[in-house]
Design a protein around this motif. Structure first.
Motif, PDB file in Angstrom:
ATOM      1  N   ALA A 327       0.847  -1.191   0.000  1.00  0.00           N
ATOM      2  CA  ALA A 327       0.000   0.000   0.000  1.00  0.00           C
ATOM      3  C   ALA A 327       0.881   1.240   0.000  1.00  0.00           C
ATOM      4  O   ALA A 327       2.061   1.194   0.364  1.00  0.00           O
ATOM      5  N   VAL A 328       0.311   2.378  -0.401  1.00  0.00           N
ATOM      6  CA  VAL A 328       1.021   3.653  -0.408  1.00  0.00           C
ATOM      7  C   VAL A 328       0.114   4.722   0.171  1.00  0.00           C
ATOM      8  O   VAL A 328      -1.063   4.825  -0.193  1.00  0.00           O
ATOM      9  N   ILE A 329       0.652   5.516   1.087  1.00  0.00           N
ATOM     10  CA  ILE A 329      -0.020   6.723   1.563  1.00  0.00           C
ATOM     11  C   ILE A 329       0.936   7.875   1.322  1.00  0.00           C
ATOM     12  O   ILE A 329       2.008   7.945   1.915  1.00  0.00           O
ATOM     13  N   TYR A 330       0.554   8.746   0.389  1.00  0.00           N
ATOM     14  CA  TYR A 330       1.389   9.882   0.032  1.00  0.00           C
ATOM     15  C   TYR A 330       0.985  11.044   0.914  1.00  0.00           C
ATOM     16  O   TYR A 330       0.010  11.728   0.667  1.00  0.00           O
ATOM     17  N   ARG A 331       1.736  11.249   1.968  1.00  0.00           N
ATOM     18  CA  ARG A 331       1.409  12.241   2.988  1.00  0.00           C
ATOM     19  C   ARG A 331       1.359  13.651   2.404  1.00  0.00           C
ATOM     20  O   ARG A 331       2.272  14.080   1.720  1.00  0.00           O
ATOM     21  N   GLY A 332       0.260  14.337   2.682  1.00  0.00           N
ATOM     22  CA  GLY A 332       0.135  15.702   2.232  1.00  0.00           C
ATOM     23  C   GLY A 332      -0.423  15.856   0.832  1.00  0.00           C
ATOM     24  O   GLY A 332      -0.697  16.958   0.384  1.00  0.00           O
ATOM     25  N   GLN A 333      -0.608  14.738   0.101  1.00  0.00           N
ATOM     26  CA  GLN A 333      -1.111  14.810  -1.264  1.00  0.00           C
ATOM     27  C   GLN A 333      -2.486  14.147  -1.422  1.00  0.00           C
ATOM     28  O   GLN A 333      -2.957  13.943  -2.538  1.00  0.00           O
ATOM     29  N   ASN A 334      -3.126  13.797  -0.300  1.00  0.00           N
ATOM     30  CA  ASN A 334      -4.435  13.144  -0.356  1.00  0.00           C
ATOM     31  C   ASN A 334      -4.424  11.953  -1.305  1.00  0.00           C
ATOM     32  O   ASN A 334      -5.291  11.805  -2.161  1.00  0.00           O
ATOM     33  N   CYS A 335      -3.441  11.103  -1.154  1.00  0.00           N
ATOM     34  CA  CYS A 335      -3.270   9.983  -2.083  1.00  0.00           C
ATOM     35  C   CYS A 335      -3.072   8.687  -1.307  1.00  0.00           C
ATOM     36  O   CYS A 335      -2.140   8.566  -0.505  1.00  0.00           O
TER      37      CYS A 335
END
Length: 377
Positions: A327-335
């Motif tokens: 999984a990926v959570i791109y912090r600050g990019q709502n992704c």
């Protein structure tokens, strides 16, 4: 804190515990092919957020008993089994007899697990619902285990409430673990990465989102259910010079999970009656003496529940990449992106989702989410 920011900041509330790790010889993960022409589906659902938390209540209407069981925000799948067990206490208090048939209204995550929990308790169940999976709001969920996602506001999160929430979360967690290892992989664990452009101490931008209420931090109550996140050295991930932390999270492969629950429900003698209810009073016109109301967002209009707020959720599904299992959570990019059997799921959130019940897919919003993901690779 805005729940969306909390999720992106801390991988769903995971404690950022540091560990001494040996990353030697660990291969970097395969990159995700985040291309808009690989979008094969866009799904929209409504999270039934209730400021005071889920409604669990027993009402008497003459000879009928109505058990309310709705309002789980973004935690429907995550809390479903534990919440269903709590609802069964109210069903028992209604005076239902062993072997008696009850009615469950609603066929989403809460309705299905409530029906299965009632069957496991020795009751017969008839499901009344306008639609069955996959034509329900729960089908559009991302599938990340987030038992505290828009579940209550800080002002309502008393110690007593939080203790009840913890009991539900832990009970659900135990049941979800029993679905691990099945052929259709309805539940699985995956590693993931929280990625920040600079560092994890920098403040998050707000992107002009609709203001949301303040949500409590409940994660300390679930200590030891999952590992904390860990820093990943440069060169051991495909995200360039960005700051990265690695975590492990439970994921629901929702199509497989729904199908399994539905088949188990029918195998145990469950019945489905397609029916649309125009108002709350009609729920007590069914043949069964005890009715469990699991109508989710529909309860907002059926009962004019002014405590409920719809929260729009949209996902874009990409062609599966079997080699991508993280999984990926791109912090600050709502992704947020999740690996699922039915494809790579990308949460395609918008600036005005809170308070919106708009079910129309927004292709531009979905493509923008995939393009934000592409920036990482």
């Amino acid at each position: 804190m805005n729940r969306r920011h909390l999720l992106i900041a801390s991988a769903g509330g995971l404690a950022l515990r540091s560990h001494a790790l040996n990353f030697a010889n660990r291969p970097a993960p395969f990159p995700i092919r985040a291309e808009v022409d690989r979008i094969v589906d866009i799904a929209v659902g409504i999270r039934p957020f209730r400021a005071a938390g889920p409604r669990l209540a027993l009402e008497r209407h003459g000879s009928k008993a109505l058990v309310h069981h709705y309002g789980h925000g973004g935690s429907g799948w995550s809390l479903s089994w534990g919440s269903a067990q709590a609802a069964m206490g109210l069903v028992a208090a209604s005076g239902v007899r062993p072997g008696e048939r009850i009615a469950v209204v609603g066929c989403g995550a809460i309705g299905l697990t409530t029906a299965r929990t009632a069957q496991q308790a020795g009751l017969k169940v008839r499901l009344y619902a306008q639609a069955r999976p996959p034509q329900v709001h729960s089908s559009a969920a991302t599938g990340l285990w987030t038992p505290d996602s828009r579940i209550v506001t800080t002002e309502h999160a008393t110690q007593r409430w939080a203790a009840g929430w913890e009991a539900m979360a832990r009970a659900s967690f135990r049941v979800h673990q029993s679905y691990l290892g099945l052929p259709s992989a309805p539940v699985s664990w995956h590693d993931g990465y929280v990625v920040a452009d600079q560092d994890f101490d920098s403040p998050l931008p707000h992107y002009g989102q609709t203001p949301e209420p303040d949500y409590p931090d409940l994660q300390d109550r679930l200590a030891h259910l999952r590992p904390g996140s860990e820093p990943v050295p440069a060169g051991e991930h495909p995200f360039g010079t960005r700051a990265v932390r690695r975590f492990t999270q439970m994921v629901f492969n929702i199509p497989a999970y729904q199908r399994l629950l539905w088949e188990d429900f029918l195998r145990e003698g469950g019945e489905w009656v397609p029916r649309t209810f125009r108002d709350g009073k009609e729920l007590t016109t069914v043949a069964e003496r005890t009715v469990v109301n699991c109508t989710g967002d529909a309860a907002r209009t059926l009962y004019a529940d002014v405590h409920m707020t719809p929260v729009r959720g949209q996902t874009a599904r990409l062609i599966p990449q079997p080699e991508v299992d993280y999984a990926v959570i791109y912090r600050g990019q709502n992704c947020v992106a999740l690996p699922r059997r039915d494809g790579l799921l990308v949460a395609a959130t918008g600036a005005h989702d809170f308070g919106s019940a708009d079910l129309r897919p927004d292709r531009a919003q979905a493509e923008a989410a995939v393009q934000r993901l592409a920036q990482l690779f």
